[in-house]
Design a protein around this motif. Structure first.
Motif, PDB file in Angstrom:
ATOM      1  N   TYR A   1      -0.934 -14.586  10.567  1.00 29.50           N
ATOM      2  CA  TYR A   1      -1.889 -13.494  10.410  1.00 29.50           C
ATOM      3  C   TYR A   1      -3.032 -13.872   9.476  1.00 29.50           C
TER       4      TYR A   1
ATOM      5  N   VAL B   1       4.390  -7.266  11.437  1.00 32.49           N
ATOM      6  CA  VAL B   1       3.745  -7.625  12.706  1.00 32.49           C
ATOM      7  C   VAL B   1       4.736  -7.329  13.837  1.00 32.49           C
TER       8      VAL B   1
ATOM      9  N   TYR C   1      -0.747  -4.905   9.368  1.00 28.42           N
ATOM     10  CA  TYR C   1      -1.430  -6.140   9.788  1.00 28.42           C
ATOM     11  C   TYR C   1      -2.920  -5.835   9.962  1.00 28.42           C
TER      12      TYR C   1
ATOM     13  N   ASP D   1      -7.109  -6.634  10.502  1.00 25.92           N
ATOM     14  CA  ASP D   1      -8.030  -7.451  11.306  1.00 25.92           C
ATOM     15  C   ASP D   1      -9.081  -8.096  10.411  1.00 25.92           C
TER      16      ASP D   1
ATOM     17  N   ALA E   1      -7.547 -13.644  10.665  1.00 27.36           N
ATOM     18  CA  ALA E   1      -6.574 -13.061  11.608  1.00 27.36           C
ATOM     19  C   ALA E   1      -7.158 -13.111  13.030  1.00 27.36           C
TER      20      ALA E   1
ATOM     21  N   TRP F   1      -5.377 -11.227  15.920  1.00 29.45           N
ATOM     22  CA  TRP F   1      -5.067  -9.807  15.694  1.00 29.45           C
ATOM     23  C   TRP F   1      -5.264  -8.982  16.961  1.00 29.45           C
TER      24      TRP F   1
END
Ligand code: SAM
Length: 340
Positions: free
Chosen positions: A29, A164, A191, A193, A197, A200
């Protein structure tokens, strides 16, 4: 100079200082690519330069400093920087965010130098998952780091878990149980963005509502606690165990955000999502006085309008913030450069 406020009356209370953009893990991530563009070595601030800037920030109202990275414990002799920062009585809260791999060896020295508390990122209790997810075989070292931090008297020790979907969302209960056994508070992070990432997607985000709902099915009624200054919303299980959720995606807290971020090369970001930062290294190295640096910082903060996470929330078609090419063009966009 009096304490400064931005256009939304948010104070400049909390500064995250990244001491290196390098990391010894490759969490999917955050750093999922095969290779990275790094900040030039000569641009990295010395400890003295960091401490000088921290002092200028303290003069404008910063009372909380958090050291981060990359992986901050990769920066040689970090406890020397901690000692320099700890000397400033205006800093009331000095903390560290680390992946914990190198923590067991450094916890005592960091505590002795004046570090108050630590947050360890731990996304799974399964060593083989850590290999697949973060390309790290050092799961045991992380657990040892958590125990060593407690043993050294760092207080509190918290554990941050990025949740996640399809990776670790089946470990919520296990992590709560681990936290209880280890005497640490677990905080689940949605999680985000952010830069870095690149993989994502909305579907992989497990929302605060879902996290709390799943834990309630296992433990029974969950009581929300009054919100403190921290980004986490905190909850209490029926047996008294407290955990947190940082809902930056589904319930952003821009309205009370008092955080800014200084990268290892002295670029100052007023929002995690900001496209550009302000170069403080150049004036610092050209001989600017503290008063001049303070004027630059105060002026920028007073004009701050950023509400990055809330703006992302309002996007109908939300995907990764940057693709790989955009990150390569400017590594300052990376989460591992901004410090998370
Ligand atoms: N290496 C240290 C660590 O692992 O804690 C410090 C730097 S890391 C960038 C700081 C925090 O950012 C970690 O807690 C990490 O989990 C979080 N983070 C990185 N990428 C993220 C993402 N896409 N969504 C949510 N949190 C993220």
């Amino acid at each position: 100079m009096p304490e400064v406020r931005d256009t939304l009356a948010r104070s400049l209370a909390s500064l995250r200082i990244s001491v290196t953009d390098r990391c010894n893990m490759r969490c999917r991530y955050c750093m999922p690519e095969a290779d990275y563009v790094w900040l030039p070595r000569e641009s990295i601030l010395t400890f003295e330069e960091i401490a000088r800037l921290a002092g200028v920030f303290a003069g404008l109202g910063v009372t909380k400093l958090r050291l981060t990275g990359g992986e901050p414990l990769l920066r040689q002799d970090l406890s020397t920087l901690v000692a320099l920062l700890h000397r400033d009585a205006r800093i009331r809260d000095l903390s560290l965010t680390t992946n914990g791999v190198l923590l067991a060896h450094q916890a005592h020295a960091l505590r002795a130098a004046g570090l108050g508390r630590v947050t360890v990122s731990l996304d799974t209790l399964q060593p083989d998952r850590l290999v697949a997810f973060s390309r790290s075989t050092q799961h045991a070292d992380i657990l040892e780091g958590v125990a060593a931090a407690r043993g050294a008297g760092l207080d509190p020790v918290k554990v941050n878990t990025v949740v996640v979907r399809g990776f670790n969302d089946d470990e919520l209960v296990d992590l709560i149980e681990f936290g209880r056994r280890a005497g640490v508070e677990v905080r689940f992070i949605e999680y985000m963005d952010v830069g870095g990432a690149t993989r994502w997607s909305r579907e992989q985000v497990v929302s605060q509502g879902e996290i709390v709902g799943r834990l309630a099915r296992r433990y029974g009624a969950i009581e929300p606690l009054p919100r403190a200054a921290a980004p986490a919303e905190r909850f209490r299980l029926p047996d008294g165990t407290v955990f947190g959720v940082i809902a930056s995606v589904t319930a952003p807290f821009c309205g009370t955000c008092d955080r800014s971020r200084l990268t290892a090369d002295g670029t100052w970001f007023l929002c995690l999502y900001a496209a550009r930062g302000i170069d403080l290294r150049d004036p610092l190295r050209r001989g600017a006085t503290d008063r001049e640096l303070a004027a630059t910082i105060a002026g920028a903060w007073e004009g701050r309008t950023d509400r990055g996470a809330e703006e992302r929330l309002s996007l109908a078609d939300r995907g990764a913030l940057y693709q790989v090419d955009g990150l390569r063009a400017d590594p300052h966009r990376e989460m591992h450069t901004r410090g998370g």
